[in-house]
Design a protein around this motif. Sequence first.
Motif, PDB file in Angstrom:
ATOM      1  N   ASP A 249       7.722   4.864   4.992  1.00 41.75           N
ATOM      2  CA  ASP A 249       8.394   4.911   3.699  1.00 41.75           C
ATOM      3  C   ASP A 249       7.636   3.998   2.746  1.00 41.75           C
ATOM      4  OD1 ASP A 249      11.820   4.197   2.557  1.00 41.75           O
ATOM      5  OD2 ASP A 249      10.092   5.093   1.552  1.00 41.75           O
ATOM      6  N   PHE A 250       6.825   4.568   1.879  1.00 41.04           N
ATOM      7  CA  PHE A 250       5.982   3.773   0.992  1.00 41.04           C
ATOM      8  C   PHE A 250       6.737   3.223  -0.219  1.00 41.04           C
ATOM      9  CE2 PHE A 250       2.912   6.619   3.112  1.00 41.04           C
ATOM     10  CZ  PHE A 250       2.066   5.669   3.649  1.00 41.04           C
ATOM     11  N   ALA A 251       7.883   3.815  -0.556  1.00 41.91           N
ATOM     12  CA  ALA A 251       8.592   3.417  -1.774  1.00 41.91           C
ATOM     13  C   ALA A 251       8.949   1.928  -1.807  1.00 41.91           C
ATOM     14  CB  ALA A 251       9.846   4.280  -1.958  1.00 41.91           C
ATOM     15  N   PRO A 252       9.529   1.358  -0.743  1.00 42.59           N
ATOM     16  CA  PRO A 252       9.851  -0.077  -0.806  1.00 42.59           C
ATOM     17  C   PRO A 252       8.614  -0.963  -0.836  1.00 42.59           C
ATOM     18  CG  PRO A 252      10.365   0.814   1.364  1.00 42.59           C
ATOM     19  CD  PRO A 252      10.070   1.970   0.484  1.00 42.59           C
ATOM     20  N   ILE A 253       7.518  -0.483  -0.302  1.00 46.83           N
ATOM     21  CA  ILE A 253       6.264  -1.241  -0.353  1.00 46.83           C
ATOM     22  C   ILE A 253       5.753  -1.266  -1.790  1.00 46.83           C
ATOM     23  CG2 ILE A 253       3.892  -1.373   0.493  1.00 46.83           C
ATOM     24  CD1 ILE A 253       4.832   0.077   3.027  1.00 46.83           C
ATOM     25  N   ILE A 254       5.738  -0.102  -2.421  1.00 48.09           N
ATOM     26  CA  ILE A 254       5.284  -0.008  -3.807  1.00 48.09           C
ATOM     27  C   ILE A 254       6.170  -0.837  -4.722  1.00 48.09           C
ATOM     28  CG2 ILE A 254       5.043   1.598  -5.754  1.00 48.09           C
ATOM     29  CD1 ILE A 254       4.212   3.730  -3.637  1.00 48.09           C
ATOM     30  N   ALA A 255       7.473  -0.872  -4.421  1.00 43.77           N
ATOM     31  CA  ALA A 255       8.409  -1.636  -5.248  1.00 43.77           C
ATOM     32  C   ALA A 255       8.107  -3.126  -5.246  1.00 43.77           C
ATOM     33  CB  ALA A 255       9.843  -1.392  -4.768  1.00 43.77           C
ATOM     34  N   LYS A 256       7.397  -3.598  -4.216  1.00 52.31           N
ATOM     35  CA  LYS A 256       7.027  -5.010  -4.125  1.00 52.31           C
ATOM     36  C   LYS A 256       5.559  -5.238  -4.506  1.00 52.31           C
ATOM     37  CE  LYS A 256      10.918  -6.832  -2.746  1.00 52.31           C
ATOM     38  NZ  LYS A 256      11.624  -7.850  -3.554  1.00 52.31           N
ATOM     39  N   GLY A 257       5.042  -4.344  -5.306  1.00 48.43           N
ATOM     40  CA  GLY A 257       3.635  -4.431  -5.688  1.00 48.43           C
ATOM     41  C   GLY A 257       3.272  -5.700  -6.423  1.00 48.43           C
ATOM     42  N   GLU A 258       4.148  -6.150  -7.305  1.00 50.89           N
ATOM     43  CA  GLU A 258       3.831  -7.369  -8.055  1.00 50.89           C
ATOM     44  C   GLU A 258       3.846  -8.583  -7.137  1.00 50.89           C
ATOM     45  OE1 GLU A 258       5.085  -9.800 -12.116  1.00 50.89           O
ATOM     46  OE2 GLU A 258       5.890  -7.798 -11.727  1.00 50.89           O
ATOM     47  N   LEU A 259       4.776  -8.617  -6.217  1.00 49.54           N
ATOM     48  CA  LEU A 259       4.805  -9.694  -5.236  1.00 49.54           C
ATOM     49  C   LEU A 259       3.511  -9.721  -4.430  1.00 49.54           C
ATOM     50  CD1 LEU A 259       6.398 -11.910  -3.665  1.00 49.54           C
ATOM     51  CD2 LEU A 259       7.234 -10.092  -2.176  1.00 49.54           C
ATOM     52  N   ALA A 260       3.038  -8.539  -4.059  1.00 49.15           N
ATOM     53  CA  ALA A 260       1.798  -8.436  -3.284  1.00 49.15           C
ATOM     54  C   ALA A 260       0.582  -8.839  -4.109  1.00 49.15           C
ATOM     55  CB  ALA A 260       1.625  -7.011  -2.767  1.00 49.15           C
ATOM     56  N   GLY A 261       0.638  -8.566  -5.411  1.00 52.07           N
ATOM     57  CA  GLY A 261      -0.523  -8.789  -6.261  1.00 52.07           C
ATOM     58  C   GLY A 261      -1.459  -7.605  -6.293  1.00 52.07           C
ATOM     59  N   VAL A 262      -0.964  -6.420  -5.950  1.00 53.61           N
ATOM     60  CA  VAL A 262      -1.831  -5.254  -5.795  1.00 53.61           C
ATOM     61  C   VAL A 262      -2.382  -4.764  -7.136  1.00 53.61           C
ATOM     62  CG1 VAL A 262       0.066  -3.566  -5.931  1.00 53.61           C
ATOM     63  CG2 VAL A 262      -2.027  -3.013  -4.652  1.00 53.61           C
ATOM     64  N   LYS A 263      -3.665  -4.399  -7.104  1.00 50.48           N
ATOM     65  CA  LYS A 263      -4.351  -3.850  -8.271  1.00 50.48           C
ATOM     66  C   LYS A 263      -4.817  -2.411  -8.029  1.00 50.48           C
ATOM     67  CE  LYS A 263      -4.144  -7.885 -10.299  1.00 50.48           C
ATOM     68  NZ  LYS A 263      -3.126  -8.112 -11.366  1.00 50.48           N
ATOM     69  N   HIS A 264      -5.100  -2.100  -6.767  1.00 51.95           N
ATOM     70  CA  HIS A 264      -5.629  -0.776  -6.442  1.00 51.95           C
ATOM     71  C   HIS A 264      -5.054  -0.296  -5.118  1.00 51.95           C
ATOM     72  CE1 HIS A 264      -8.570  -1.431  -9.632  1.00 51.95           C
ATOM     73  NE2 HIS A 264      -8.811  -2.609  -9.089  1.00 51.95           N
TER      74      HIS A 264
END
Length: 291
Positions: A249-264
């Motif tokens: 389930d990628f949705a909850p991972i994507i929802a924490k994108g800012e916490l992760a610091g993801v750019k790409h």
Amino acid sequence: MNNALSPPSLQDPSRRKLLKYSLLGLGTAALASPLSQAFAGAPSHKLQAGLQLYTVRDLMGQSVADTLKLVAGIGYKEVEFAGYFNLKAKEIRQILDSEGLTAPSAHVPLEVLQAQLDQVIEDAKTVGHHFIVLPYLTEPQRQTIDQYKSYAAFLNKAGEACKKAGLQMAYHNHDFEFQPINGQVPYDILLKETDADLVKLELDLFWTIKAGLSPLQLFERAPGRFAMWHVKDMSQKGDMVDVGTGVIDFAPIIAKGELAGVKHAFIEHDNSDNRVRTIKQGFDSLSKLLK
């Protein structure tokens, strides 16, 4: 359905044992730490579906230009390289420009980084990469904790050189970094002994979950360090499958994108039996999630 971050096939004692050794000190206090609370919600910029070109390496071997045209035709705007297939950096840049593509990142083997870092940096600037990524350690290269300590030191040194050139060093994981060696977890060494400013992390979501871990817990432990993700899906049996056809389930991972610091975020499949189907399925699926 079971929690998709821990598919049923990963609920065995050997996987749970890894959790005991990993994420040292991570508990309810860490989850509520002021540092983690400083990050919230989706990424502040718009993520888009990128492609790790290792997925289509056989096609790249036949024709880089034709493969990148195919990739652009599907709708991708960002790609991550895993080799230039005997082309010069300026030739790669010309092809990218002609197809309206950018390549923010490239995987470079350890031996090349150690022997030719200056050239790697020069080529990266020519092509337009921002991230230079150590992608893999061979089995002989990952036998001891001391080896991982030496890689952490090297990554810091390489990170300094990259920073001076306006670039960023990063490390990409598989599952073996989460397997304890003499009671110590290699990934813990890499997290603790690399400078957070000099060395970012490219989190392979499949291999992390395959090891029995939750990406969300890693984000909480090291906020802002996971500048890139590899997005690949998993079957109920734990095999790699096309994105959108598995149990993650990628949705909850994507929802924490800012916490992760993801750019790409790069789609990848190590051994697809139909490259074109895989990259189209991945693009369509991830693009819908990122809307």
